[in-house]
Design a protein around this motif. Structure first.
Motif, mmCIF file in Angstrom:
data_model
loop_
_atom_site.group_PDB
_atom_site.id
_atom_site.type_symbol
_atom_site.label_atom_id
_atom_site.label_comp_id
_atom_site.label_asym_id
_atom_site.label_seq_id
_atom_site.Cartn_x
_atom_site.Cartn_y
_atom_site.Cartn_z
ATOM 1 N N ARG A 12 0.832 -1.200 0.000
ATOM 2 C CA ARG A 12 0.000 0.000 0.000
ATOM 3 C C ARG A 12 0.867 1.250 0.000
ATOM 4 N NH1 ARG A 12 -2.461 -0.846 4.375
ATOM 5 N NH2 ARG A 12 -4.152 -2.107 3.507
ATOM 6 N N GLY A 13 1.940 1.233 0.781
ATOM 7 C CA GLY A 13 2.848 2.376 0.815
ATOM 8 C C GLY A 13 3.518 2.610 -0.524
ATOM 9 N N ILE A 14 3.931 1.516 -1.187
ATOM 10 C CA ILE A 14 4.554 1.639 -2.509
ATOM 11 C C ILE A 14 3.560 2.206 -3.520
ATOM 12 C CG2 ILE A 14 5.554 0.342 -4.424
ATOM 13 C CD1 ILE A 14 6.749 -1.580 -2.366
ATOM 14 N N ALA A 15 2.315 1.719 -3.477
ATOM 15 C CA ALA A 15 1.297 2.197 -4.412
ATOM 16 C C ALA A 15 0.997 3.679 -4.194
ATOM 17 C CB ALA A 15 0.018 1.369 -4.263
ATOM 18 N N ILE A 16 0.869 4.091 -2.946
ATOM 19 C CA ILE A 16 0.592 5.493 -2.645
ATOM 20 C C ILE A 16 1.760 6.377 -3.082
ATOM 21 C CG2 ILE A 16 0.236 7.149 -0.773
ATOM 22 C CD1 ILE A 16 -1.288 4.973 0.726
ATOM 23 N N THR A 17 2.982 5.915 -2.828
ATOM 24 C CA THR A 17 4.163 6.673 -3.246
ATOM 25 C C THR A 17 4.220 6.821 -4.760
ATOM 26 O OG1 THR A 17 5.392 5.857 -1.318
ATOM 27 C CG2 THR A 17 6.674 6.782 -3.135
ATOM 28 N N ALA A 18 3.900 5.750 -5.487
ATOM 29 C CA ALA A 18 3.915 5.801 -6.952
ATOM 30 C C ALA A 18 2.872 6.785 -7.475
ATOM 31 C CB ALA A 18 3.666 4.407 -7.526
ATOM 32 N N VAL A 19 1.695 6.779 -6.867
ATOM 33 C CA VAL A 19 0.643 7.703 -7.302
ATOM 34 C C VAL A 19 1.045 9.151 -7.033
ATOM 35 C CG1 VAL A 19 -1.725 8.449 -6.860
ATOM 36 C CG2 VAL A 19 -1.215 6.014 -7.057
ATOM 37 N N ILE A 20 1.619 9.404 -5.856
ATOM 38 C CA ILE A 20 2.049 10.764 -5.516
ATOM 39 C C ILE A 20 3.133 11.248 -6.471
ATOM 40 C CG2 ILE A 20 3.208 12.155 -3.758
ATOM 41 C CD1 ILE A 20 1.785 10.491 -1.638
ATOM 42 N N LEU A 21 4.102 10.373 -6.761
ATOM 43 C CA LEU A 21 5.173 10.752 -7.684
ATOM 44 C C LEU A 21 4.626 11.009 -9.087
ATOM 45 C CD1 LEU A 21 8.030 8.284 -6.624
ATOM 46 C CD2 LEU A 21 7.877 10.745 -6.181
ATOM 47 N N PHE A 22 3.658 10.215 -9.498
ATOM 48 C CA PHE A 22 3.081 10.368 -10.828
ATOM 49 C C PHE A 22 2.413 11.738 -10.986
ATOM 50 C CE2 PHE A 22 -0.563 10.021 -13.715
ATOM 51 C CZ PHE A 22 0.063 9.594 -14.877
ATOM 52 N N PHE A 23 1.665 12.161 -9.957
ATOM 53 C CA PHE A 23 0.934 13.421 -10.053
ATOM 54 C C PHE A 23 1.806 14.628 -9.696
ATOM 55 C CE2 PHE A 23 -2.693 10.495 -9.656
ATOM 56 C CZ PHE A 23 -3.475 10.947 -10.703
ATOM 57 N N MET A 24 2.832 14.435 -8.869
ATOM 58 C CA MET A 24 3.665 15.552 -8.458
ATOM 59 C C MET A 24 4.827 15.822 -9.409
ATOM 60 S SD MET A 24 2.312 16.861 -5.806
ATOM 61 C CE MET A 24 3.656 17.938 -5.309
ATOM 62 N N PHE A 25 5.166 14.852 -10.248
ATOM 63 C CA PHE A 25 6.324 15.038 -11.124
ATOM 64 C C PHE A 25 6.166 16.224 -12.078
ATOM 65 C CE2 PHE A 25 8.742 14.229 -15.021
ATOM 66 C CZ PHE A 25 10.027 14.145 -14.497
ATOM 67 N N PRO A 26 4.999 16.436 -12.729
ATOM 68 C CA PRO A 26 4.877 17.624 -13.586
ATOM 69 C C PRO A 26 5.129 18.939 -12.840
ATOM 70 C CG PRO A 26 3.096 16.093 -14.021
ATOM 71 C CD PRO A 26 3.799 15.584 -12.799
ATOM 72 N N ILE A 27 4.633 19.031 -11.601
ATOM 73 C CA ILE A 27 4.866 20.244 -10.816
ATOM 74 C C ILE A 27 6.354 20.389 -10.499
ATOM 75 C CG2 ILE A 27 4.326 21.415 -8.640
ATOM 76 C CD1 ILE A 27 1.647 20.000 -8.645
ATOM 77 N N PHE A 28 6.983 19.277 -10.144
ATOM 78 C CA PHE A 28 8.421 19.298 -9.869
ATOM 79 C C PHE A 28 9.210 19.717 -11.110
ATOM 80 C CE2 PHE A 28 12.428 16.817 -10.058
ATOM 81 C CZ PHE A 28 13.111 17.457 -9.029
ATOM 82 N N TRP A 29 8.812 19.229 -12.271
ATOM 83 C CA TRP A 29 9.522 19.559 -13.511
ATOM 84 C C TRP A 29 9.334 21.035 -13.873
ATOM 85 C CZ3 TRP A 29 13.251 16.907 -15.613
ATOM 86 C CH2 TRP A 29 13.692 17.253 -16.893
#
Length: 285
Positions: A12-29
């Motif tokens: 569950r932690g891995i899945a949540i982390t993957a989802v957060i990274l997926f949605f936050m990466f454009p903002i980070f870029w």
């Protein structure tokens, strides 16, 4: 059993982390792009290793954009102020009009109330282009074109239906017996609304105000047509970065970062406020 539970938590932690990274990466870029020049941004392949620069932010703050075609004057900070002023005033007017109306629709069941409420909500569904032409002509005739006052009232097409329907749901969830008991004690309708209904519905009012502010802040088409450059918000002012010499990607990224800071700060503050409001409401109940 414990091993299975631990494995589930890890997955569950891995899945949540993957989802957060997926949605936050454009903002980070975009954040990284705001510290790069156009040459660095457009290089192939892209890289996160670069020499940062504050040129983009300096151009926005000073209002002078340097490009290959020469210097260009931009009014980004003025546009940023316009966005904050228009969105804030639109939400204030929307709350003043929408909260009492939501209470009336939630508590006073009268003939045609649902039809009226749905009609108001339908304004939110209608495309802006449907009302832009008549609004433009009407505003020119009565002198509201290119004014803050006119834009604030037009923004009610965005914020008022949202506030009305969200807050109405909170008023309907409040047990009516609490208000009836307060009324029996000798208090009037207005006092009951102000001292009982409003405090209990404050989390919903805060959430509605926050969402309305974000929708008003992101509006583009109304201000583009109904306002000139000195009244336009940041969403329209960003068009200045598309110049004859090309698109200034670095300035656009810096503008996005600066423009999301107010809404981000408001969202963080409102999140804490909502938690406090819900906790107080639970204690009172």
């Amino acid at each position: 059993m414990d091993t299975q539970s631990t494995l589930e938590k890890v997955l569950r932690g891995i899945a949540i982390t993957a989802v957060i990274l997926f949605f936050m990466f454009p903002i980070f870029w975009i954040f990284l792009m705001s510290f790069q020049t156009n040459e660095t941004i457009l290089r192939v392949p892209p890289s996160i290793v670069f020499e940062p620069t504050l040129t983009n932010y300096k151009a926005l703050i000073t209002g002078r954009l340097e490009s290959t075609a020469g210097a260009l004057e931009i009014e980004f900070m003025s546009n940023l102020f316009n966005s904050a002023y228009l969105s804030t005033m639109a939400v204030i007017v929307g709350l003043i009009l929408g909260v009492p109306a939501a209470y009336a629709f939630g508590r006073l069941k009268f003939r045609g109330s649902e039809d009226i409420a749905f009609t108001l909500l339908s304004f939110r569904f209608a495309p802006p282009l449907l009302v832009l032409l008549p609004l433009t002509i009407y505003f020119q005739q009565i002198g509201l074109a290119n004014t803050y006052f006119g834009l604030i009232w037009v923004y009610q097409l965005i914020v008022l239906p949202l506030i009305l329907w969200i807050v109405r749901g909170y008023f309907e969830d409040i047990p009516a017996d609490i208000e009836y008991a307060y009324r029996i004690a000798g208090h009037g309708f207005w006092a009951t609304f102000r001292k009982i209904a409003l405090p209990l519905a404050m989390p919903g009012i805060a959430a509605a105000g926050l969402l309305a502010f974000i929708f008003a802040w992101n509006n583009f088409i109304f201000a583009l047509v109904l306002a000139s450059a000195d009244k336009q918000p940041v969403t329209v002012g960003a068009l200045a970065f598309v110049t004859a010499s090309g698109i200034q990607y670095g300035q656009i990224a810096a503008g996005i970062v600066l423009s999301i800071l107010p809404t981000l700060a408001l969202a963080l503050y409102a999140q804490r406020y909502l938690v406090e409001g819900l906790s107080l409401g639970a204690v009172k109940g």
